[in-house]
Design a protein around this motif. Structure first.
Motif, PDB file in Angstrom:
ATOM      1  N   GLU A  68       7.721  37.971 -26.293  1.00  0.00           N
ATOM      2  CA  GLU A  68       8.386  37.136 -27.304  1.00  0.00           C
ATOM      3  C   GLU A  68       7.441  36.830 -28.464  1.00  0.00           C
ATOM      4  OE1 GLU A  68      11.463  36.409 -27.685  1.00  0.00           O
ATOM      5  OE2 GLU A  68      12.077  37.323 -25.782  1.00  0.00           O
ATOM      6  N   ALA A  69       6.165  36.594 -28.148  1.00  0.00           N
ATOM      7  CA  ALA A  69       5.188  36.276 -29.200  1.00  0.00           C
ATOM      8  C   ALA A  69       5.071  37.434 -30.190  1.00  0.00           C
ATOM      9  CB  ALA A  69       3.825  35.954 -28.573  1.00  0.00           C
ATOM     10  N   LEU A  70       5.109  38.660 -29.673  1.00  0.00           N
ATOM     11  CA  LEU A  70       4.982  39.834 -30.538  1.00  0.00           C
ATOM     12  C   LEU A  70       6.284  40.073 -31.305  1.00  0.00           C
ATOM     13  CD1 LEU A  70       2.415  40.152 -28.936  1.00  0.00           C
ATOM     14  CD2 LEU A  70       2.908  42.580 -28.647  1.00  0.00           C
ATOM     15  N   ARG A  71       7.402  39.955 -30.602  1.00  0.00           N
ATOM     16  CA  ARG A  71       8.706  40.215 -31.207  1.00  0.00           C
ATOM     17  C   ARG A  71       8.970  39.241 -32.364  1.00  0.00           C
ATOM     18  NH1 ARG A  71      13.736  38.956 -30.943  1.00  0.00           N
ATOM     19  NH2 ARG A  71      13.206  37.133 -29.686  1.00  0.00           N
ATOM     20  N   GLU A  72       8.587  37.991 -32.148  1.00  0.00           N
ATOM     21  CA  GLU A  72       8.815  36.931 -33.141  1.00  0.00           C
ATOM     22  C   GLU A  72       8.143  37.208 -34.483  1.00  0.00           C
ATOM     23  OE1 GLU A  72       7.575  32.979 -31.970  1.00  0.00           O
ATOM     24  OE2 GLU A  72       9.224  32.918 -30.520  1.00  0.00           O
ATOM     25  N   ASN A  86       0.234  41.658 -38.007  1.00  0.00           N
ATOM     26  CA  ASN A  86       0.946  40.507 -37.443  1.00  0.00           C
ATOM     27  C   ASN A  86       1.037  40.582 -35.924  1.00  0.00           C
ATOM     28  OD1 ASN A  86       1.363  39.353 -39.918  1.00  0.00           O
ATOM     29  ND2 ASN A  86       3.460  40.117 -40.177  1.00  0.00           N
ATOM     30  N   VAL A  87       1.376  41.773 -35.432  1.00  0.00           N
ATOM     31  CA  VAL A  87       1.584  41.928 -33.996  1.00  0.00           C
ATOM     32  C   VAL A  87       0.254  41.840 -33.234  1.00  0.00           C
ATOM     33  CG1 VAL A  87       2.216  43.658 -32.251  1.00  0.00           C
ATOM     34  CG2 VAL A  87       3.804  43.124 -34.108  1.00  0.00           C
ATOM     35  N   VAL A  88      -0.782  42.502 -33.735  1.00  0.00           N
ATOM     36  CA  VAL A  88      -2.075  42.462 -33.043  1.00  0.00           C
ATOM     37  C   VAL A  88      -2.659  41.050 -33.094  1.00  0.00           C
ATOM     38  CG1 VAL A  88      -4.450  43.324 -33.029  1.00  0.00           C
ATOM     39  CG2 VAL A  88      -2.553  44.899 -33.424  1.00  0.00           C
ATOM     40  N   SER A  89      -2.506  40.398 -34.221  1.00  0.00           N
ATOM     41  CA  SER A  89      -2.993  39.036 -34.347  1.00  0.00           C
ATOM     42  C   SER A  89      -2.312  38.127 -33.323  1.00  0.00           C
ATOM     43  CB  SER A  89      -2.730  38.552 -35.773  1.00  0.00           C
ATOM     44  OG  SER A  89      -3.200  37.247 -35.932  1.00  0.00           O
ATOM     45  N   ALA A  90      -1.006  38.257 -33.181  1.00  0.00           N
ATOM     46  CA  ALA A  90      -0.265  37.438 -32.213  1.00  0.00           C
ATOM     47  C   ALA A  90      -0.671  37.784 -30.775  1.00  0.00           C
ATOM     48  CB  ALA A  90       1.240  37.641 -32.399  1.00  0.00           C
ATOM     49  N   LEU A 178      -9.741  34.378 -34.252  1.00  0.00           N
ATOM     50  CA  LEU A 178      -9.994  35.572 -33.453  1.00  0.00           C
ATOM     51  C   LEU A 178      -8.866  36.591 -33.633  1.00  0.00           C
ATOM     52  CD1 LEU A 178     -11.887  36.746 -31.135  1.00  0.00           C
ATOM     53  CD2 LEU A 178      -9.854  36.326 -29.753  1.00  0.00           C
ATOM     54  N   GLY A 179      -7.633  36.116 -33.617  1.00  0.00           N
ATOM     55  CA  GLY A 179      -6.483  37.003 -33.798  1.00  0.00           C
ATOM     56  C   GLY A 179      -6.578  37.773 -35.111  1.00  0.00           C
ATOM     57  N   THR A 180      -6.931  37.061 -36.176  1.00  0.00           N
ATOM     58  CA  THR A 180      -7.056  37.698 -37.494  1.00  0.00           C
ATOM     59  C   THR A 180      -8.147  38.771 -37.485  1.00  0.00           C
ATOM     60  OG1 THR A 180      -6.376  35.609 -38.505  1.00  0.00           O
ATOM     61  CG2 THR A 180      -7.427  37.224 -39.956  1.00  0.00           C
ATOM     62  N   ALA A 181      -9.303  38.451 -36.892  1.00  0.00           N
ATOM     63  CA  ALA A 181     -10.419  39.411 -36.852  1.00  0.00           C
ATOM     64  C   ALA A 181     -10.033  40.658 -36.053  1.00  0.00           C
ATOM     65  CB  ALA A 181     -11.657  38.753 -36.243  1.00  0.00           C
TER      66      ALA A 181
END
Lengths: 195, 195
Positions: A68-72, A86-90, A178-181
């Motif tokens: 769900e976190a990725l789909r959102e 967006n997806v990798v960061s999430a 961390l997600g952004t990096a």
């Protein structure tokens, strides 16, 4: 299930996540989990009939939550590079924010029954498919370069999942940063032009 | 230590690695390890005074083995891109070839005493320094582009370490092939030119 039953099940799951993450599934007994909640093992039975049933419930919830976190955050109208970031960061962020749950979700699947493992695998495949769709789409559109899209998807998954092993560290305590990096690293994997 | 003592210690370590990897450190007793070798717990005592002592011995050997594997393939006279590929390939390959040992080495460090943890951390830092030296050197020489070299080193470590979690899978059974693929992904992270 009444709300009250549901709240009790959630308390049991939360206690089990802490024990499984710290001591491993094999290192934890349902008796210990019940004791940590000042509950009898018999009182847990209506909610979870076995330790494996409890693990399955946790693993299913956890895998659905990642999906769900990725789909959102994935908007198919965005450029592929934006979608990948967006997806990798999430994904990396989820592993950081839920690092105890993530350890159970990622490290203890071998203890599931074959049927339960199959149900979990189906959710994992949906999560992987989000990444695979973006990578394949980006390659087809000429926006990404990849020798082997399957390798890229596997590598990006490894990159993200490993976060739960070490997060937080002395220097890295913010899941968003961390997600952004990690998203930038993943994007570099597909934007590279080999010299 | 005589050769005979050494061989016995190795047998105990090997049995412990299997148990720790499958059941976790907390889920394994020294009694179980001894029983799997048809040994008494008392016969293990001259080799390892406690379960933690056994874990420390395994973790130290494992971390030294990773360090040696990387050091062996790294030739400072090679171009930075070649050095990075060689080192990452060896790193991912080690995690694949020794996936049971790697799980113990990576997932069970929290069970070590503070002193033992410090000794292990010193070896980990030497391993990370090999990667960090190559990334920093490549950036300084203008061969690599990296927004933040520390992020790159962390991401490459995550990429490699995660292999022990899932290797082997249905589609990936050859450590060498996997090492080569992951090395290419890592190289892309530093060769990318963001558009």
């Amino acid at each position: 299930m009444t709300t009250r039953e549901s709240a009790a099940a959630q308390r049991i799951r939360d206690a089990a996540i802490v024990s499984f993450a710290q001591l491993g599934y094999a290192g934890t007994s349902t008796r210990q989990i019940a004791a940590s909640l000042k509950m009898s093992a018999a009182a847990m039975y209506p909610h979870f009939r076995s330790k494996e049933d409890l693990l399955y419930s946790i693993a299913l919830d956890g895998h659905r939550s990642v999906y769900e976190a990725l789909r959102e955050v994935d908007d198919p109208s965005d450029p592929y590079a934006v979608r990948l970031e967006n997806v990798v960061s999430a994904f990396a962020r989820w592993q950081a924010e839920h690092h105890e749950l993530a350890k159970v979700v990622q490290y203890e699947l071998g203890a599931l029954t074959a049927d339960h493992y199959r149900s979990i695998s189906a959710v994992r495949r949906k999560t992987t498919a989000i990444l695979a769709t973006i990578v394949a789409g980006g390659v087809a559109a000429g926006e990404f370069a990849a020798d082997d899209p399957d390798d890229v998807v596997l590598a990006i998954s490894s990159l993200c999942v490993d976060v739960c092993r070490w997060f937080p560290s002395r220097d890295r305590r913010d899941p968003g940063t961390l997600g952004t990096a990690y998203a930038r690293m993943a994007l570099r994997m597909v934007l590279a032009r080999q010299r």
